[in-house]
Structures are given as C-alpha cells and as structure tokens.
Design a protein around this motif. Sequence first.
Motif, PDB file in Angstrom:
ATOM      1  N   ALA A  67       0.904  -1.189  -0.102  1.00  0.00           N
ATOM      2  CA  ALA A  67       0.074   0.094  -0.028  1.00  0.00           C
ATOM      3  C   ALA A  67       0.829   1.099   0.044  1.00  0.00           C
ATOM      4  CB  ALA A  67      -1.049   0.198   1.105  1.00  0.00           C
ATOM      5  N   THR A  68       1.676   1.304   0.726  1.00  0.00           N
ATOM      6  CA  THR A  68       2.633   2.519   0.866  1.00  0.00           C
ATOM      7  C   THR A  68       3.318   2.676  -0.527  1.00  0.00           C
ATOM      8  OG1 THR A  68       3.224   1.849   3.116  1.00  0.00           O
ATOM      9  CG2 THR A  68       4.695   3.388   1.960  1.00  0.00           C
ATOM     10  N   ALA A  69       3.845   1.366  -1.189  1.00  0.00           N
ATOM     11  CA  ALA A  69       4.521   1.620  -2.464  1.00  0.00           C
ATOM     12  C   ALA A  69       3.580   2.268  -3.572  1.00  0.00           C
ATOM     13  CB  ALA A  69       5.124   0.300  -2.763  1.00  0.00           C
ATOM     14  N   ILE A  70       2.446   1.813  -3.718  1.00  0.00           N
ATOM     15  CA  ILE A  70       1.513   2.576  -4.635  1.00  0.00           C
ATOM     16  C   ILE A  70       0.953   3.892  -4.263  1.00  0.00           C
ATOM     17  CG2 ILE A  70      -0.536   1.522  -3.909  1.00  0.00           C
ATOM     18  CD1 ILE A  70       0.408   1.996  -7.499  1.00  0.00           C
ATOM     19  N   TYR A  71       0.983   4.177  -3.144  1.00  0.00           N
ATOM     20  CA  TYR A  71       0.697   5.327  -2.826  1.00  0.00           C
ATOM     21  C   TYR A  71       1.776   6.425  -3.119  1.00  0.00           C
ATOM     22  CZ  TYR A  71      -0.401   9.622   0.058  1.00  0.00           C
ATOM     23  OH  TYR A  71      -0.420  10.780   0.381  1.00  0.00           O
ATOM     24  N   VAL A 138      -2.463  10.030   7.955  1.00  0.00           N
ATOM     25  CA  VAL A 138      -4.091  10.640   7.731  1.00  0.00           C
ATOM     26  C   VAL A 138      -4.346  10.537   6.184  1.00  0.00           C
ATOM     27  CG1 VAL A 138      -5.305  12.776   7.715  1.00  0.00           C
ATOM     28  CG2 VAL A 138      -3.702  12.040   9.886  1.00  0.00           C
ATOM     29  N   ASP A 139      -3.193  10.983   5.327  1.00  0.00           N
ATOM     30  CA  ASP A 139      -3.289  11.070   4.091  1.00  0.00           C
ATOM     31  C   ASP A 139      -3.280   9.612   3.333  1.00  0.00           C
ATOM     32  OD1 ASP A 139      -2.967  13.749   4.265  1.00  0.00           O
ATOM     33  OD2 ASP A 139      -0.654  13.870   3.659  1.00  0.00           O
ATOM     34  N   PHE A 140      -2.561   8.765   3.959  1.00  0.00           N
ATOM     35  CA  PHE A 140      -2.459   7.269   3.480  1.00  0.00           C
ATOM     36  C   PHE A 140      -3.874   6.656   3.755  1.00  0.00           C
ATOM     37  CE2 PHE A 140      -0.001   3.025   4.607  1.00  0.00           C
ATOM     38  CZ  PHE A 140       0.005   3.026   3.176  1.00  0.00           C
ATOM     39  N   ASN A 141      -4.632   6.760   4.952  1.00  0.00           N
ATOM     40  CA  ASN A 141      -5.849   6.183   5.066  1.00  0.00           C
ATOM     41  C   ASN A 141      -7.024   6.740   4.225  1.00  0.00           C
ATOM     42  OD1 ASN A 141      -5.266   3.962   6.953  1.00  0.00           O
ATOM     43  ND2 ASN A 141      -4.615   5.866   8.522  1.00  0.00           N
ATOM     44  N   ARG A 142      -6.922   8.054   3.691  1.00  0.00           N
ATOM     45  CA  ARG A 142      -7.749   8.749   3.150  1.00  0.00           C
ATOM     46  C   ARG A 142      -7.631   8.241   1.496  1.00  0.00           C
ATOM     47  NH1 ARG A 142      -6.235  13.558   3.268  1.00  0.00           N
ATOM     48  NH2 ARG A 142      -7.217  14.377   5.162  1.00  0.00           N
ATOM     49  N   TYR A 143      -6.336   7.971   1.297  1.00  0.00           N
ATOM     50  CA  TYR A 143      -6.361   7.566  -0.180  1.00  0.00           C
ATOM     51  C   TYR A 143      -6.793   5.956  -0.135  1.00  0.00           C
ATOM     52  CZ  TYR A 143      -3.252   5.130  -3.757  1.00  0.00           C
ATOM     53  OH  TYR A 143      -2.966   4.526  -5.083  1.00  0.00           O
ATOM     54  N   LEU A 144      -6.415   5.258   0.753  1.00  0.00           N
ATOM     55  CA  LEU A 144      -7.012   3.716   0.742  1.00  0.00           C
ATOM     56  C   LEU A 144      -8.391   3.712   0.785  1.00  0.00           C
ATOM     57  CD1 LEU A 144      -4.398   2.392   3.403  1.00  0.00           C
ATOM     58  CD2 LEU A 144      -4.241   1.981   0.858  1.00  0.00           C
ATOM     59  N   GLU A 145      -9.051   4.328   1.560  1.00  0.00           N
ATOM     60  CA  GLU A 145     -10.434   4.468   1.889  1.00  0.00           C
ATOM     61  C   GLU A 145     -11.014   4.994   0.495  1.00  0.00           C
ATOM     62  OE1 GLU A 145     -14.164   6.269   4.558  1.00  0.00           O
ATOM     63  OE2 GLU A 145     -12.074   6.296   5.078  1.00  0.00           O
ATOM     64  N   GLU A 146     -10.885   6.313  -0.085  1.00  0.00           N
ATOM     65  CA  GLU A 146     -11.405   6.869  -1.113  1.00  0.00           C
ATOM     66  C   GLU A 146     -10.842   6.587  -2.723  1.00  0.00           C
ATOM     67  OE1 GLU A 146     -10.794  11.170  -0.500  1.00  0.00           O
ATOM     68  OE2 GLU A 146     -11.924  11.015   1.914  1.00  0.00           O
ATOM     69  N   ILE A 148      -8.810   3.565  -3.344  1.00  0.00           N
ATOM     70  CA  ILE A 148      -8.882   2.283  -3.668  1.00  0.00           C
ATOM     71  C   ILE A 148      -9.876   1.530  -3.319  1.00  0.00           C
ATOM     72  CG2 ILE A 148      -7.541  -0.027  -3.193  1.00  0.00           C
ATOM     73  CD1 ILE A 148      -5.118   1.439  -2.782  1.00  0.00           C
ATOM     74  N   GLY A 149     -10.934   2.064  -2.159  1.00  0.00           N
ATOM     75  CA  GLY A 149     -12.026   1.780  -1.619  1.00  0.00           C
ATOM     76  C   GLY A 149     -12.166   0.417  -0.693  1.00  0.00           C
ATOM     77  N   VAL A 150     -10.988   0.617   0.389  1.00  0.00           N
ATOM     78  CA  VAL A 150     -11.136  -0.359   1.265  1.00  0.00           C
ATOM     79  C   VAL A 150     -12.143  -0.022   2.351  1.00  0.00           C
ATOM     80  CG1 VAL A 150      -8.601  -1.225   0.646  1.00  0.00           C
ATOM     81  CG2 VAL A 150      -9.214   0.628   2.434  1.00  0.00           C
ATOM     82  N   GLU A 151     -12.410  -1.034   3.055  1.00  0.00           N
ATOM     83  CA  GLU A 151     -13.605  -0.662   4.162  1.00  0.00           C
ATOM     84  C   GLU A 151     -13.151  -1.161   5.561  1.00  0.00           C
ATOM     85  OE1 GLU A 151     -17.229  -2.414   2.874  1.00  0.00           O
ATOM     86  OE2 GLU A 151     -17.327  -1.164   1.152  1.00  0.00           O
ATOM     87  N   ASN A 152     -11.933  -1.997   5.552  1.00  0.00           N
ATOM     88  CA  ASN A 152     -11.698  -2.555   6.894  1.00  0.00           C
ATOM     89  C   ASN A 152     -10.228  -2.474   7.429  1.00  0.00           C
ATOM     90  OD1 ASN A 152     -14.611  -3.773   7.764  1.00  0.00           O
ATOM     91  ND2 ASN A 152     -14.562  -4.851   5.969  1.00  0.00           N
ATOM     92  N   THR A 153      -9.626  -1.394   6.653  1.00  0.00           N
ATOM     93  CA  THR A 153      -8.154  -1.273   6.799  1.00  0.00           C
ATOM     94  C   THR A 153      -8.181  -0.053   7.558  1.00  0.00           C
ATOM     95  OG1 THR A 153      -7.826  -2.572   4.918  1.00  0.00           O
ATOM     96  CG2 THR A 153      -6.177  -0.691   5.813  1.00  0.00           C
ATOM     97  N   HIS A 154      -6.896   0.090   8.595  1.00  0.00           N
ATOM     98  CA  HIS A 154      -6.786   1.365   9.305  1.00  0.00           C
ATOM     99  C   HIS A 154      -5.040   0.989   9.463  1.00  0.00           C
ATOM    100  CE1 HIS A 154      -5.554   4.137  12.445  1.00  0.00           C
ATOM    101  NE2 HIS A 154      -6.444   5.144  11.720  1.00  0.00           N
ATOM    102  N   PHE A 155      -4.209   1.864   8.976  1.00  0.00           N
ATOM    103  CA  PHE A 155      -2.726   1.770   8.993  1.00  0.00           C
ATOM    104  C   PHE A 155      -2.245   2.941  10.091  1.00  0.00           C
ATOM    105  CE2 PHE A 155      -2.498  -0.639   4.783  1.00  0.00           C
ATOM    106  CZ  PHE A 155      -2.505  -1.731   5.705  1.00  0.00           C
TER     107      PHE A 155
END
Length: 389
Positions: A67-71, A138-146, A148-155
């Motif tokens: 996730a960090t790499a693609i971000y 903060v930026d990372f989790n927003r990106y993953l949610e908005e 990529i569309g994950v629903e059960n992830t928090h880093f």
Amino acid sequence: MLKKQVSSAIIIVLCLFLFPTIISANTNEQLELYSEAAILIDAQSGQVLYEKNSQEKLPPASITKIATAIYAIENGNLDDIVTVSENARNAEGTKVYLEAGEQVPLLKLVQGLLINSGNDAGVAIAEHLSGSVDEFVVDFNRYLEEVIGVENTHFTNPHGLYDPDHVTTAEDMAKITQYAMKNETFREIFSTKELPWDGETWDTTLINHHVMVRDGSYEGVTGGKNGFVTEAGFTLVTTANQENISLIAVTMKTMYDNQVYEDTTKLFNYGFQHYETDTIDMNSQFVDSEDNQYKTVENIYYTKKIGEIVEEDVTTSGKLVIKGEDGRKLVEKKLELVTNKEKEKQQIKNETIYQTDDNREQHLRIIIPISLIISFLIAAFFFKQTRKI
C-alpha cells in the motif's frame, strides 16, 4: 435377463446424475489451510474464487508496504531527491541502512521498501510525502478508503511494525494489490528478484524476500511481498499468471514461514485448475427485450469455471448481467444506450402526426379556393337565371 438389463439401466442413469455433481463439487472444495485468513481473487475481474475469514481484521506486518509503495508511486515524483532524517535512519526492524542526511531518489526508496522490506525507507517516504509520519498516516488512510475503496483497513505507519490499531483484512489486501498491479512501475518493482544497491554506507545486492519470486519455484509467479512480526505471524501476498487467468493470493497469520507458501501454492493450484477469465471487448453490442441497443464502454472481465457456458442478459435498465450455469452472478455492468426503440417509435409517431397535419393543411389550401370558385359560379348561375325570369 430382464433383471440384469434393468439393473444396468439404473446404474447408467445414476452415473449420469452423479458425475456432473462430482465435477461441480470440485470447484467448491474446502482447502486445508494453515492461515487464519486467506483469499484468492482474479486479478482482472476481482471475483473472489476462494476465501477463509477474509474479512477478519488482523495485523498485516510488512505486506503493508504494498500500500505504501503504490501510494508513493501515485502521489510522489519518483525523480525527487529525498533527504533521509535521523528518525528514518533509526527505524526499527528490517532496513536498507540509510544514513541521516543521505540523499536518495524516491524511486530507489520504493525499491528498497518492496524488495528488501526496508522500514527506514518507509519512514523516509512518509516524511517526504507528508512532512511527518503522523500526517502521512492521515493522507494514507484517506487514499486507501477513497481511491482504492477498502472498508476494513486502518494503518498507523508506512511499514507494518506492530500497533494494535494497525489492521487490515485479507480481502482488503487483495483489493489493494489488484489496484496496485494496474501500475506498470509497481509491477516492475514487485517482480524484481534482485537489485544492486549503492548506499552511502551499504553497498550490496538486494535479494527479494519473497521465496516464490526469488527462486521461481511456482510457475507463473509475477510478484509478491512477505511479512512477519510476532503478533501478526507470517503474512504473504503473491500474484501469478497462467494461460487464461491472473490470480492474487493473500494468506495471513500462520505460525511458520513455510506454511504461508504452502497455503499460497494450494490456493494457486485450486484457481488455475478450476477457473478461467473471459473478456467482452469494449464497444460490444447488446440488445434488451424491448430491442433497445447498448454497447460496452470498457473491456469487461469475468471469471468462470473452465469450460462453463454462461448466460448473458441485458436488463431494461441497461445492465449486462452474466450468470454461470448454476445461476450464480459472475458480473453486472452498466452499458451505454445506443438506440432507444421507444424514443424512435415516439419520434416516428410524431413525424406521422406532423405529416398528417401538413397534408391536411395542403388539402385545405387547394380545397378552399376551389370551393370558393365553385360557390361563385353557382351564385353567378342562379343570378343569371333570376334575371331571365
């Protein structure tokens, strides 16, 4: 003799009924997996082909770095020169041994992050992109949610070191990996077996930590990332292509390193032996029950059992629904309307009415003058007869 014939007929009938059931059941077999959670998906269609506790929230360890790499690839300039901080230099766990003040291209940090699982590279990336690890989270989790569309992830960090609030699911990791594999730069790094590393204090050759990527022990493997911390156990994400299908396998929380690889092998064997992916090309034409015409606006991928005959149906709302032989829905996609028969009928009706009105008007233009002339002649005739009298 008759009894033998009847018995033979019964056996044949039973075989005809039983064998298809056995063939169908093979695709629903239960795999014996060591992993507490696992999932196998088709990389193109995203369809889930097998899962075990795939929505259970677990610590992911270093597969976080996918996730960090693609971000970083999508949100940073890979040509940027990153100055390594003391905080990054002091990161715990696996490193690429960066030094405080060392200047490294962002691309090289992403390579060190994925290939050698460098936690120091992860911190350096986070600080460069967002100013601090906290802001990066903060930026990372927003990106993953908005995005990529994950629903059960928090880093809570960019590398996967244990934190009770740093969690994801096998399902979300498969979704993140599917998204990442669409990026050519990510795919290239993800598949790299080894890479010369010329650091300020560490000159070496980075060797990919993922065994299947490194030694080619499984045919068709195209990339992968492994992880381990005590609380998470061993975790693994692997991608592979064979013939008519591309797969993503995620295995999480086993006690021993070899177990995640055994589970991944079982998942891949299952997927490659039972499934294939078909494509409906962009601009393919479809017609619904009311003769409205539609087309696809993109390539549509769907995964089915090998040799399975599928049913395609277009709803009157313009959705293409593809179902398998057992009625299970494989894909549902919105199509673009090309021809609306109802509108065409209304248009023809309106044109007919317009033409009728136009014809009536033309008739009136002819009839009225003629009627006036005839009326005038009749009046003149009667006037003339009156004068004779």
